[in-house]
Write an enzyme that holds these catalytic residues in place. Structure first.
Site, PDB file in Angstrom:
ATOM      1  N   ASN A   7       0.885  -1.169   0.000  1.00  0.00           N
ATOM      2  CA  ASN A   7       0.000   0.000   0.000  1.00  0.00           C
ATOM      3  C   ASN A   7       0.920   1.216   0.000  1.00  0.00           C
ATOM      4  O   ASN A   7       1.575   1.489   1.013  1.00  0.00           O
ATOM      5  CB  ASN A   7      -0.897  -0.003   1.236  1.00  0.00           C
ATOM      6  CG  ASN A   7      -1.788   1.223   1.307  1.00  0.00           C
ATOM      7  OD1 ASN A   7      -1.612   2.191   0.575  1.00  0.00           O
ATOM      8  ND2 ASN A   7      -2.746   1.186   2.206  1.00  0.00           N
ATOM      9  N   ARG A   9       0.522   4.229   0.466  1.00  0.00           N
ATOM     10  CA  ARG A   9       0.247   5.239   1.491  1.00  0.00           C
ATOM     11  C   ARG A   9       0.752   4.821   2.879  1.00  0.00           C
ATOM     12  O   ARG A   9       0.733   5.619   3.808  1.00  0.00           O
ATOM     13  CB  ARG A   9      -1.250   5.523   1.551  1.00  0.00           C
ATOM     14  CG  ARG A   9      -1.764   6.151   0.249  1.00  0.00           C
ATOM     15  CD  ARG A   9      -3.236   6.443   0.295  1.00  0.00           C
ATOM     16  NE  ARG A   9      -3.521   7.408   1.350  1.00  0.00           N
ATOM     17  CZ  ARG A   9      -4.711   7.602   1.886  1.00  0.00           C
ATOM     18  NH1 ARG A   9      -5.730   6.891   1.469  1.00  0.00           N
ATOM     19  NH2 ARG A   9      -4.897   8.490   2.827  1.00  0.00           N
ATOM     20  N   CYS A  10       1.201   3.590   3.017  1.00  0.00           N
ATOM     21  CA  CYS A  10       1.627   3.059   4.309  1.00  0.00           C
ATOM     22  C   CYS A  10       3.151   3.171   4.468  1.00  0.00           C
ATOM     23  O   CYS A  10       3.900   2.655   3.641  1.00  0.00           O
ATOM     24  CB  CYS A  10       1.197   1.596   4.414  1.00  0.00           C
ATOM     25  SG  CYS A  10       1.846   0.740   5.855  1.00  0.00           S
ATOM     26  N   SER A  11       3.594   3.820   5.535  1.00  0.00           N
ATOM     27  CA  SER A  11       5.034   4.000   5.742  1.00  0.00           C
ATOM     28  C   SER A  11       5.747   2.666   5.948  1.00  0.00           C
ATOM     29  O   SER A  11       6.878   2.485   5.487  1.00  0.00           O
ATOM     30  CB  SER A  11       5.291   4.929   6.928  1.00  0.00           C
ATOM     31  OG  SER A  11       4.782   4.365   8.123  1.00  0.00           O
TER      32      SER A  11
END
Length: 116
Positions: A7, A9-11
């Site tokens: 994903n 958007r996931c760090s």
């Protein structure tokens, strides 16, 4: 071949990609929110992880609450179906390498998977 269920958007998911690059591991990226794994794929991933399907569920996600899943007792098969239909509930990132898999939280799980 190594595959990362990612994903952007996931760090933690981005960190997993960086870790693989730093170890010079070639990998394929599956943006699972855009291209969700099938129930069959999820069953294989869960088996490689050595966990129950419910353990792959992100229970703090808004969608989890919207579906009213907190109070339900569901079978493994039902959890797999829910994850396939609601990929935002899948824990991330998942790295598949050498017939095994790891959830990249923490990233040390990936290092262990790679045998590094």
């Amino acid at each position: 071949m190594t595959t990362v269920y990612h994903n952007p958007r996931c760090s933690k998911s981005r960190a997993a990609l960086e870790l693989l690059r730093s170890h010079q591991i070639e990998f394929d990226v599956v943006k699972y929110l855009e291209d969700p794994p099938s129930e069959k794929e999820l069953q294989k991933i869960v088996k490689m992880l050595g966990i129950k399907p419910e353990q792959l569920v992100r229970k703090k996600e808004k969608r989890f609450k919207e579906l009213g899943l907190g109070d339900q007792k569901l079978s493994d098969r039902q959890w797999i179906a829910i994850l396939a239909a609601n990929p935002s509930l899948i824990e991330r990132p998942i790295v598949v390498h050498g017939g095994k898999a790891a959830i990249g939280r923490p990233t040390e799980n990936i290092t262990e998977l790679l045998g590094q």
